[in-house]
Design a protein around this motif. Sequence first.
Motif, PDB file in Angstrom:
ATOM      1  N   ILE A 174       2.146  11.412   7.069  1.00 27.37           N
ATOM      2  CA  ILE A 174       3.105  11.746   8.130  1.00 27.37           C
ATOM      3  C   ILE A 174       3.468  13.217   7.989  1.00 27.37           C
ATOM      4  N   MET A 175       3.396  13.940   9.092  1.00 32.31           N
ATOM      5  CA  MET A 175       3.822  15.337   9.118  1.00 32.31           C
ATOM      6  C   MET A 175       4.606  15.590  10.400  1.00 32.31           C
ATOM      7  N   ASP A 176       5.791  16.153  10.224  1.00 37.73           N
ATOM      8  CA  ASP A 176       6.623  16.510  11.390  1.00 37.73           C
ATOM      9  C   ASP A 176       6.822  15.337  12.337  1.00 37.73           C
ATOM     10  N   GLY A 177       7.036  14.154  11.755  1.00 40.53           N
ATOM     11  CA  GLY A 177       7.319  12.981  12.571  1.00 40.53           C
ATOM     12  C   GLY A 177       6.115  12.373  13.254  1.00 40.53           C
ATOM     13  N   GLU A 178       4.905  12.808  12.917  1.00 40.71           N
ATOM     14  CA  GLU A 178       3.689  12.289  13.545  1.00 40.71           C
ATOM     15  C   GLU A 178       2.780  11.666  12.493  1.00 40.71           C
ATOM     16  N   MET A 179       2.181  10.530  12.867  1.00 40.81           N
ATOM     17  CA  MET A 179       1.278   9.819  11.967  1.00 40.81           C
ATOM     18  C   MET A 179      -0.063  10.538  11.881  1.00 40.81           C
ATOM     19  N   MET A 180      -0.586  10.699  10.653  1.00 38.80           N
ATOM     20  CA  MET A 180      -1.886  11.326  10.430  1.00 38.80           C
ATOM     21  C   MET A 180      -2.892  10.221  10.122  1.00 38.80           C
ATOM     22  N   LYS A 181      -3.743   9.906  11.088  1.00 40.21           N
ATOM     23  CA  LYS A 181      -4.620   8.746  10.959  1.00 40.21           C
ATOM     24  C   LYS A 181      -5.791   8.995  10.004  1.00 40.21           C
ATOM     25  N   GLU A 182      -6.280  10.216   9.953  1.00 38.36           N
ATOM     26  CA  GLU A 182      -7.431  10.490   9.079  1.00 38.36           C
ATOM     27  C   GLU A 182      -7.096  10.305   7.598  1.00 38.36           C
ATOM     28  N   PRO A 183      -5.974  10.880   7.090  1.00 39.98           N
ATOM     29  CA  PRO A 183      -5.622  10.618   5.683  1.00 39.98           C
ATOM     30  C   PRO A 183      -5.376   9.135   5.400  1.00 39.98           C
ATOM     31  N   LEU A 184      -4.821   8.416   6.381  1.00 36.55           N
ATOM     32  CA  LEU A 184      -4.635   6.970   6.203  1.00 36.55           C
ATOM     33  C   LEU A 184      -5.975   6.283   5.976  1.00 36.55           C
ATOM     34  N   ALA A 185      -6.976   6.672   6.789  1.00 38.36           N
ATOM     35  CA  ALA A 185      -8.296   6.063   6.652  1.00 38.36           C
ATOM     36  C   ALA A 185      -8.915   6.406   5.305  1.00 38.36           C
ATOM     37  N   VAL A 186      -8.688   7.623   4.807  1.00 41.26           N
ATOM     38  CA  VAL A 186      -9.210   8.032   3.494  1.00 41.26           C
ATOM     39  C   VAL A 186      -8.672   7.122   2.403  1.00 41.26           C
ATOM     40  N   MET A 187      -7.395   6.722   2.513  1.00 37.39           N
ATOM     41  CA  MET A 187      -6.777   5.830   1.529  1.00 37.39           C
ATOM     42  C   MET A 187      -7.115   4.363   1.770  1.00 37.39           C
ATOM     43  N   GLY A 188      -7.891   4.075   2.833  1.00 37.97           N
ATOM     44  CA  GLY A 188      -8.227   2.691   3.156  1.00 37.97           C
ATOM     45  C   GLY A 188      -7.067   1.930   3.783  1.00 37.97           C
ATOM     46  N   ASN A 207      11.775  10.324  12.311  1.00 39.06           N
ATOM     47  CA  ASN A 207      12.772  10.942  11.420  1.00 39.06           C
ATOM     48  C   ASN A 207      12.165  11.461  10.115  1.00 39.06           C
ATOM     49  N   VAL A 208      10.852  11.265   9.932  1.00 44.94           N
ATOM     50  CA  VAL A 208      10.189  11.648   8.684  1.00 44.94           C
ATOM     51  C   VAL A 208       9.582  13.043   8.836  1.00 44.94           C
ATOM     52  N   PHE A 209       9.981  13.950   7.952  1.00 39.29           N
ATOM     53  CA  PHE A 209       9.393  15.288   7.937  1.00 39.29           C
ATOM     54  C   PHE A 209       8.033  15.265   7.246  1.00 39.29           C
ATOM     55  N   ASP A 214       0.581   7.848  -2.653  1.00 35.68           N
ATOM     56  CA  ASP A 214      -0.069   8.191  -3.920  1.00 35.68           C
ATOM     57  C   ASP A 214      -1.253   7.265  -4.176  1.00 35.68           C
ATOM     58  N   SER A 215      -1.905   7.456  -5.329  1.00 32.93           N
ATOM     59  CA  SER A 215      -3.117   6.692  -5.634  1.00 32.93           C
ATOM     60  C   SER A 215      -2.837   5.215  -5.856  1.00 32.93           C
ATOM     61  N   TYR A 216      -1.557   4.844  -6.053  1.00 36.26           N
ATOM     62  CA  TYR A 216      -1.188   3.440  -6.229  1.00 36.26           C
ATOM     63  C   TYR A 216      -0.791   2.785  -4.911  1.00 36.26           C
ATOM     64  N   GLY A 217      -0.913   3.523  -3.804  1.00 34.40           N
ATOM     65  CA  GLY A 217      -0.572   2.970  -2.506  1.00 34.40           C
ATOM     66  C   GLY A 217       0.910   2.926  -2.219  1.00 34.40           C
ATOM     67  N   GLN A 218       1.694   3.766  -2.897  1.00 38.20           N
ATOM     68  CA  GLN A 218       3.133   3.816  -2.654  1.00 38.20           C
ATOM     69  C   GLN A 218       3.456   4.960  -1.698  1.00 38.20           C
ATOM     70  N   LEU A 219       4.342   4.679  -0.754  1.00 34.98           N
ATOM     71  CA  LEU A 219       4.719   5.657   0.266  1.00 34.98           C
ATOM     72  C   LEU A 219       6.010   6.357  -0.128  1.00 34.98           C
ATOM     73  N   TYR A 220       5.966   7.676  -0.149  1.00 31.28           N
ATOM     74  CA  TYR A 220       7.152   8.497  -0.416  1.00 31.28           C
ATOM     75  C   TYR A 220       7.430   9.339   0.826  1.00 31.28           C
ATOM     76  N   VAL A 221       8.685   9.315   1.278  1.00 35.77           N
ATOM     77  CA  VAL A 221       9.019  10.038   2.506  1.00 35.77           C
ATOM     78  C   VAL A 221      10.136  11.042   2.253  1.00 35.77           C
ATOM     79  N   ASP A 222      10.054  12.156   2.981  1.00 35.38           N
ATOM     80  CA  ASP A 222      11.100  13.174   2.999  1.00 35.38           C
ATOM     81  C   ASP A 222      11.591  13.274   4.436  1.00 35.38           C
ATOM     82  N   LEU A 223      12.884  13.028   4.638  1.00 32.85           N
ATOM     83  CA  LEU A 223      13.444  12.982   5.985  1.00 32.85           C
ATOM     84  C   LEU A 223      13.968  14.345   6.416  1.00 32.85           C
TER      85      LEU A 223
END
Length: 286
Positions: A174-188, A207-209, A214-223
């Motif tokens: 996620i960047m500037d409130g928009e979903m990035m589909k290519e990196p998602l696909a890279v992580m499967g 609302n996500v900046f 991470d490599s364990y599939g955990q999502l970290y967000v900065d608002l």
Amino acid sequence: MPEWIEVAVRTLVAVVALFLITKVLGKRQISQLSLFEYITGITIGSLAAVISLDIEANWYLGLVSMVVWGSVSLGIELLQLKSKRARNFIDSKATVLIKDGKIQEDNLKKERLTTDELLEQLRKRNVFRAADVEFAIIESSGDINVLLKKEYQPITPAHMGMKVAPEQTPQAVIMDGEMMKEPLAVMGLNPGWLNRELEKQGVLLENVFLGQVDSYGQLYVDLYDDKIKVPVPQEKAALLATLKKCEADIEMFSLSTDAKEAKQMYAGCSEALVQVISDVKPYLQS
């Protein structure tokens, strides 16, 4: 032609020429420079300024000079790639400043470094005693690299004989409130997974900046709103707790049964699971 228009045109020509020459010379021109590269950068920049403002001079002569400087610099770089002797002559060799905890005073004088400057560079690398250093070397770029003695180096899994799985690069999904589909696909992963993770954390996508996985599939967000606190992902902690509960349940089964074979089977499974928990605990607690 009015002077201001001529200056504008000359400046545009100088900018284009400067960009092309820098592009040809490569990334070294914007990283750690050798002495000659430093001189080349200053000279080409000065020539670009002359081309832009000196309307009494012929602008193409400035371009010729820039091309010659750039060609000489490129030629020297190619020569350095092919000849070790040329590299040593142009960039000079690395010099040992500290060896086995002993400062090499002659080399320090040769590089015109004071003791204060050496200690300052060591402190920048979190080293406060010269006696703790196995080697300290000043590179041709001017950087000082430090190798601590083994007893003062941080403990790593290799020191403990542990094999560590390769770590994947965290992906910005996620960047500037928009979903990035290519990196998602890279992580499967897929957008559905991301939406579920955001829902778990009670966060809206817009609302996500920045959001990283991470490599364990955990999502970290900065608002955008730093006053809002987002819970830290607990997947690894939950997995560790589940493994411990399974081990406790198996041990309870072992204690509660009177069948000898079943008791041995449960005891063996419990010991195996204890070993598994011991192996994965460092990763699940990181």
